[in-house]
Scaffold this motif. Sequence first.
Motif, PDB file in Angstrom:
ATOM      1  N   ALA A  19      22.750  33.412  36.205  1.00  0.00           N
ATOM      2  CA  ALA A  19      23.615  33.680  35.466  1.00  0.00           C
ATOM      3  C   ALA A  19      24.058  35.109  35.559  1.00  0.00           C
ATOM      4  O   ALA A  19      25.155  35.761  35.343  1.00  0.00           O
ATOM      5  N   PHE A  20      22.872  35.953  35.367  1.00  0.00           N
ATOM      6  CA  PHE A  20      23.170  37.566  35.550  1.00  0.00           C
ATOM      7  C   PHE A  20      23.663  37.874  36.604  1.00  0.00           C
ATOM      8  O   PHE A  20      24.436  38.718  36.748  1.00  0.00           O
ATOM      9  N   VAL A  21      23.483  37.486  38.054  1.00  0.00           N
ATOM     10  CA  VAL A  21      23.809  37.716  39.214  1.00  0.00           C
ATOM     11  C   VAL A  21      25.238  37.392  39.070  1.00  0.00           C
ATOM     12  O   VAL A  21      26.201  38.099  39.764  1.00  0.00           O
ATOM     13  N   ARG A  22      25.661  36.377  38.673  1.00  0.00           N
ATOM     14  CA  ARG A  22      27.077  35.927  38.492  1.00  0.00           C
ATOM     15  C   ARG A  22      28.020  36.627  37.802  1.00  0.00           C
ATOM     16  O   ARG A  22      29.180  36.960  38.184  1.00  0.00           O
ATOM     17  N   SER A  82      31.928  41.086  37.357  1.00  0.00           N
ATOM     18  CA  SER A  82      32.404  42.394  36.727  1.00  0.00           C
ATOM     19  C   SER A  82      32.824  43.313  37.800  1.00  0.00           C
ATOM     20  O   SER A  82      33.506  44.234  37.681  1.00  0.00           O
ATOM     21  N   LYS A  83      32.217  43.137  38.978  1.00  0.00           N
ATOM     22  CA  LYS A  83      32.680  44.050  40.321  1.00  0.00           C
ATOM     23  C   LYS A  83      34.091  43.678  40.596  1.00  0.00           C
ATOM     24  O   LYS A  83      34.684  44.701  41.103  1.00  0.00           O
ATOM     25  N   LYS A  84      34.630  42.410  40.386  1.00  0.00           N
ATOM     26  CA  LYS A  84      35.904  42.185  40.902  1.00  0.00           C
ATOM     27  C   LYS A  84      37.060  42.813  39.885  1.00  0.00           C
ATOM     28  O   LYS A  84      38.176  42.962  40.445  1.00  0.00           O
ATOM     29  N   GLY A  85      36.690  43.296  38.757  1.00  0.00           N
ATOM     30  CA  GLY A  85      37.600  43.866  37.972  1.00  0.00           C
ATOM     31  C   GLY A  85      37.984  42.717  36.798  1.00  0.00           C
ATOM     32  O   GLY A  85      37.534  41.771  36.793  1.00  0.00           O
ATOM     33  N   LYS A  86      38.806  43.298  35.933  1.00  0.00           N
ATOM     34  CA  LYS A  86      38.967  42.530  34.689  1.00  0.00           C
ATOM     35  C   LYS A  86      39.698  41.371  34.865  1.00  0.00           C
ATOM     36  O   LYS A  86      39.468  40.113  34.393  1.00  0.00           O
ATOM     37  N   CYS A 113      47.951  33.809  33.914  1.00  0.00           N
ATOM     38  CA  CYS A 113      48.152  34.920  33.092  1.00  0.00           C
ATOM     39  C   CYS A 113      49.553  35.717  32.881  1.00  0.00           C
ATOM     40  O   CYS A 113      50.164  36.019  34.136  1.00  0.00           O
ATOM     41  N   SER A 114      50.155  36.132  31.836  1.00  0.00           N
ATOM     42  CA  SER A 114      51.268  37.086  31.554  1.00  0.00           C
ATOM     43  C   SER A 114      51.096  38.365  31.522  1.00  0.00           C
ATOM     44  O   SER A 114      52.003  39.032  31.613  1.00  0.00           O
ATOM     45  N   SER A 115      49.824  38.622  31.670  1.00  0.00           N
ATOM     46  CA  SER A 115      49.865  40.115  31.500  1.00  0.00           C
ATOM     47  C   SER A 115      50.011  40.874  32.734  1.00  0.00           C
ATOM     48  O   SER A 115      49.983  42.356  32.770  1.00  0.00           O
ATOM     49  N   GLN A 116      50.020  40.467  34.105  1.00  0.00           N
ATOM     50  CA  GLN A 116      50.456  41.034  35.324  1.00  0.00           C
ATOM     51  C   GLN A 116      49.528  42.130  35.644  1.00  0.00           C
ATOM     52  O   GLN A 116      49.804  43.320  35.952  1.00  0.00           O
ATOM     53  N   CYS A 117      48.142  41.817  35.632  1.00  0.00           N
ATOM     54  CA  CYS A 117      47.191  42.795  35.964  1.00  0.00           C
ATOM     55  C   CYS A 117      47.110  42.910  37.456  1.00  0.00           C
ATOM     56  O   CYS A 117      46.923  44.338  37.706  1.00  0.00           O
ATOM     57  N   SER A 118      47.838  42.196  38.310  1.00  0.00           N
ATOM     58  CA  SER A 118      47.753  42.565  39.617  1.00  0.00           C
ATOM     59  C   SER A 118      48.781  43.904  39.781  1.00  0.00           C
ATOM     60  O   SER A 118      48.463  44.686  40.877  1.00  0.00           O
ATOM     61  N   SER A 119      49.602  44.071  39.014  1.00  0.00           N
ATOM     62  CA  SER A 119      50.698  45.062  39.045  1.00  0.00           C
ATOM     63  C   SER A 119      49.799  46.430  38.801  1.00  0.00           C
ATOM     64  O   SER A 119      50.340  47.414  39.433  1.00  0.00           O
TER      65      SER A 119
END
Length: 50
Positions: free
Chosen positions: A18-21, A26-30, A40-46
């Motif tokens: 679970a810790f490794v996962r 967390s390395k991938k980003g929010k 998601c409607s927050s459009q984080c990719s932009s």
Amino acid sequence: MIANIIIGGAIFSYASWAFVRFINKSKKGKCAACSLSKNCSSQCSSFESK
């Protein structure tokens, strides 16, 4: 005694997994690690592409 060792090993193994996962997500980003990233409607990719 053997059962205690097996149960303890299973708990330690799961906690380690679970810790490794968590670290890998967390390395991938929010938004990349979010389970709702496709809907998601927050459009984080932009925000990440700027």
